[in-house]
Design a protein around this motif. Structure first.
Motif, mmCIF file in Angstrom:
data_model
loop_
_atom_site.group_PDB
_atom_site.id
_atom_site.type_symbol
_atom_site.label_atom_id
_atom_site.label_comp_id
_atom_site.label_asym_id
_atom_site.label_seq_id
_atom_site.Cartn_x
_atom_site.Cartn_y
_atom_site.Cartn_z
ATOM 1 N N ARG A 93 0.816 -1.185 0.032
ATOM 2 C CA ARG A 93 0.016 0.125 0.077
ATOM 3 C C ARG A 93 0.945 1.280 0.034
ATOM 4 O O ARG A 93 0.332 2.109 -0.657
ATOM 5 C CB ARG A 93 -0.987 0.023 1.387
ATOM 6 N N ALA A 94 1.963 1.382 0.723
ATOM 7 C CA ALA A 94 2.676 2.558 0.686
ATOM 8 C C ALA A 94 3.983 2.349 0.969
ATOM 9 O O ALA A 94 4.671 1.360 1.643
ATOM 10 C CB ALA A 94 2.342 3.396 1.852
ATOM 11 N N SER A 118 2.034 6.971 -1.187
ATOM 12 C CA SER A 118 1.383 7.101 -0.010
ATOM 13 C C SER A 118 -0.197 6.362 -0.540
ATOM 14 O O SER A 118 -1.425 6.949 -0.543
ATOM 15 C CB SER A 118 1.024 8.216 0.440
ATOM 16 N N GLY A 119 0.007 5.144 -1.256
ATOM 17 C CA GLY A 119 -1.099 4.473 -1.823
ATOM 18 C C GLY A 119 -0.935 3.429 -2.687
ATOM 19 O O GLY A 119 0.180 3.843 -3.465
ATOM 20 N N LYS A 122 -0.644 5.319 -6.331
ATOM 21 C CA LYS A 122 0.640 6.082 -6.236
ATOM 22 C C LYS A 122 1.837 5.485 -6.566
ATOM 23 O O LYS A 122 2.765 5.830 -7.305
ATOM 24 C CB LYS A 122 0.502 7.026 -5.333
ATOM 25 N N SER A 181 -0.824 5.710 3.650
ATOM 26 C CA SER A 181 -1.687 6.062 2.921
ATOM 27 C C SER A 181 -2.908 6.361 3.844
ATOM 28 O O SER A 181 -2.987 6.529 5.157
ATOM 29 C CB SER A 181 -2.615 4.848 1.905
ATOM 30 N N ARG A 182 -3.892 6.931 3.087
ATOM 31 C CA ARG A 182 -5.158 7.661 4.230
ATOM 32 C C ARG A 182 -5.551 6.881 5.295
ATOM 33 O O ARG A 182 -5.549 5.383 5.246
ATOM 34 C CB ARG A 182 -6.267 8.036 3.137
#
Length: 185
Positions: A93-94, A118-119, A122, A181-182
């Motif tokens: 994920r990151a 950060s995802g 991305k 990430s978020r």
């Protein structure tokens, strides 16, 4: 460098062990700071309903890439784990960018280090990962996975971006990392 035997274990063992590992694709990448685990019993997993042309790589052998397009927009990189024939993979994920940062900025059109990887979408854009990487072994070029120098503090959280099995805390993050990430900084 991590070999295929590292991945020939349960995804639930491999996923937390990936936090702090350096992932490079053609020399561009960084330190893994966030992953999510998916196994064969998981209704959110691509392998849950069986083998298809899209998810073929997820069925093994371990130590290979499984790359798919999410929502028809973003590529996502998974590292296949477990036994051949059993669909288990860890979604990366990151990353904390450490190598080829200028190239990552160019590919992403972003300057802020935190915005580069950060995802999962991305990250794949920054590392130029596409469907062409699907099924490739992780212990050969263009991939390079370097063992972590030390074990970071790791926290767990529910996975995000899915609609099934959302209560499972199979998301592993480097505690306090500004690059995740978020949902959990």
């Amino acid at each position: 460098m991590l070999g295929r035997s590292f991945f020939a274990r349960s995804v639930h063992e491999v996923a937390p062990d990936l936090i702090g590992v350096t992932l490079l694709v053609d020399g561009v990448g960084g330190r893994i700071v966030e992953v999510e685990a998916y196994d064969q019993e998981d209704p959110a997993s691509h392998g849950y309903r069986g083998r298809t042309p899209r998810n073929e790589a997820m069925f093994g052998p371990p130590g290979h890439a499984y790359v798919y397009r999410s929502y028809g927009i973003h590529w996502c990189l998974n590292l296949v784990c477990g036994e051949e024939g059993v669909p288990e993979a860890t979604l990366v994920r990151a990353l904390a960018p450490t190598a080829g940062i200028d190239e990552q900025r160019r590919r992403r059109g972003a300057e802020d280090l935190r915005a580069l990887c950060s995802g999962p979408g991305k990250l794949c854009q920054a590392l130029a990962i596409t469907r062409d990487h699907d099924g490739l072994p992780l212990d050969r070029a263009p991939f390079r996975l370097e063992s972590r120098a030390e074990t970071p503090e790791i926290v767990t959280a529910p996975r995000i971006g899915i609609t099934r099995a959302t209560e499972l805390s199979w998301r592993y993050l480097e505690a306090g990392s500004p690059y995740v990430s978020r949902g959990r900084r």
